[in-house]
Each structure stands twice: as structure tokens, then as C-alpha cells.
Motif scaffolding. Structure first.
Motif, short mmCIF file in Angstrom:
data_model
loop_
_atom_site.label_atom_id
_atom_site.label_comp_id
_atom_site.label_asym_id
_atom_site.label_seq_id
_atom_site.Cartn_x
_atom_site.Cartn_y
_atom_site.Cartn_z
N GLY A 47 -31.98 31.05 8.56
CA GLY A 47 -32.74 30.18 9.45
C GLY A 47 -32.58 28.73 9.05
N ASP A 48 -33.68 28.09 8.72
CA ASP A 48 -33.66 26.68 8.33
C ASP A 48 -33.92 26.47 6.84
N GLU A 49 -33.53 27.43 6.02
CA GLU A 49 -33.75 27.26 4.59
C GLU A 49 -32.70 28.02 3.80
N TRP A 50 -32.57 27.66 2.52
CA TRP A 50 -31.66 28.34 1.61
C TRP A 50 -32.43 29.44 0.89
N VAL A 51 -31.81 30.61 0.74
CA VAL A 51 -32.43 31.74 0.06
C VAL A 51 -31.48 32.21 -1.02
N GLY A 52 -32.00 32.41 -2.23
CA GLY A 52 -31.20 32.90 -3.35
C GLY A 52 -31.42 34.38 -3.54
N TYR A 53 -30.33 35.12 -3.76
CA TYR A 53 -30.38 36.56 -3.98
C TYR A 53 -29.73 36.88 -5.32
N VAL A 54 -30.17 37.96 -5.93
CA VAL A 54 -29.47 38.53 -7.08
C VAL A 54 -29.08 39.94 -6.66
N VAL A 55 -27.77 40.18 -6.60
CA VAL A 55 -27.25 41.47 -6.15
C VAL A 55 -26.86 42.28 -7.37
#
Length: 135
Positions: A86-94
Motif C-alpha cells: 500500500g502506502d508504506e514499507w513492511v519488513g519481513y523475515v522469511v
């Protein structure tokens, strides 16, 4: 004549506030929050936080016996990613992109081997998440 007052959920149009020094005019309807959240410094901050969390998980991950290759170890299969949602950055740990890797979640929660013995969990992922939690 009755004055019309904007109620909750109704737009009030442009709102200006002027600062004392320099004659700078700040307009609130530009959407500066969205521009700030989508900026590259914010992306770098999210990437740094995801990398730090992944680093803690890798540091605490259990070691395995990998005589020929380390390709399938848990430590080699924990990776941070940053994605625009959307309108933001999201951090993931896979964890465990490689399906042939040792089962990280079995090591986390514990398991029973084929002979029926119970092996307790190590909760290394939970510890890393708790360490990175904001109170």
C-alpha cells in the motif's frame, strides 16, 4: 444566518499555519505523511530493523551436522526482505525458503522423533522477537 461547522469525517479544505521565522507556510492537505513514509530513509530504517531481527534469529539458530554442505542448515535459510504494501514499507523475515532445509519450526516448538522420544523446543525465534519488541 447559521454558520456551517465541519463535523467529524468532513474535510475542512486547506488549513494553513505560518511559522514565525522565514515565512514558511505549512499546508496540511498535501499528504506529507505519505511522502515521508514512502521515502528512501524510511525504507532504509525498515530494512535495518528487519536485518537486525534476522541477525538475532541467525545467531540463536541451532547448529546441525552438515558434513558435505551447509546449504540446508537453518542459519543459511533466514533472510530479511522489505516490500511496499500500500502506502508504506513492511519488513519481513522469511524462514526456510528452501524446502530441503532442516525444519526450523520443529526446532522452535519441539518434536517427537520416530521412536517416540520428545525433544523440547529451543524457542530461538520467540526470543529474538521478544528482544526486538517495543514496550
Amino acid at each position: 444566518m447559521a454558520r456551517r461547522v465541519a463535523g467529524p469525517g468532513q474535510a475542512r479544505g486547506k488549513q494553513f499555519s505560518r511559522f514565525d521565522k522565514g515565512g514558511f507556510t505549512f499546508t496540511t492537505d498535501i499528504g506529507f505523511e505519505s511522502k515521508l513514509i514512502m521515502s528512501s530513509p524510511v525504507r532504509a530504517l525498515v530494512a535495518a530493523q528487519a536485518a537486525e531481527l534476522a541477525g538475532d534469529m541467525v545467531k540463536n539458530a541451532p547448529l546441525g551436522r552438515h558434513v558435505r554442505t551447509d546449504e540446508y542448515s537453518i542459519k543459511k535459510n533466514i533472510h530479511p526482505y522489505v516490500e511496499q504494501v500500500g502506502d508504506e514499507w513492511v519488513g519481513y523475515v522469511v524462514i526456510e525458503e528452501n524446502e530441503r532445509a532442516r525444519h526450523a519450526m520443529l526446532q522452535e516448538r519441539g518434536y517427537r522423533d520416530p521412536s517416540g522420544r520428545r525433544h523440547r523446543g529451543r524457542f530461538y525465534l520467540k526470543k529474538a522477537l521478544e528482544k526486538g519488541r517495543l514496550e
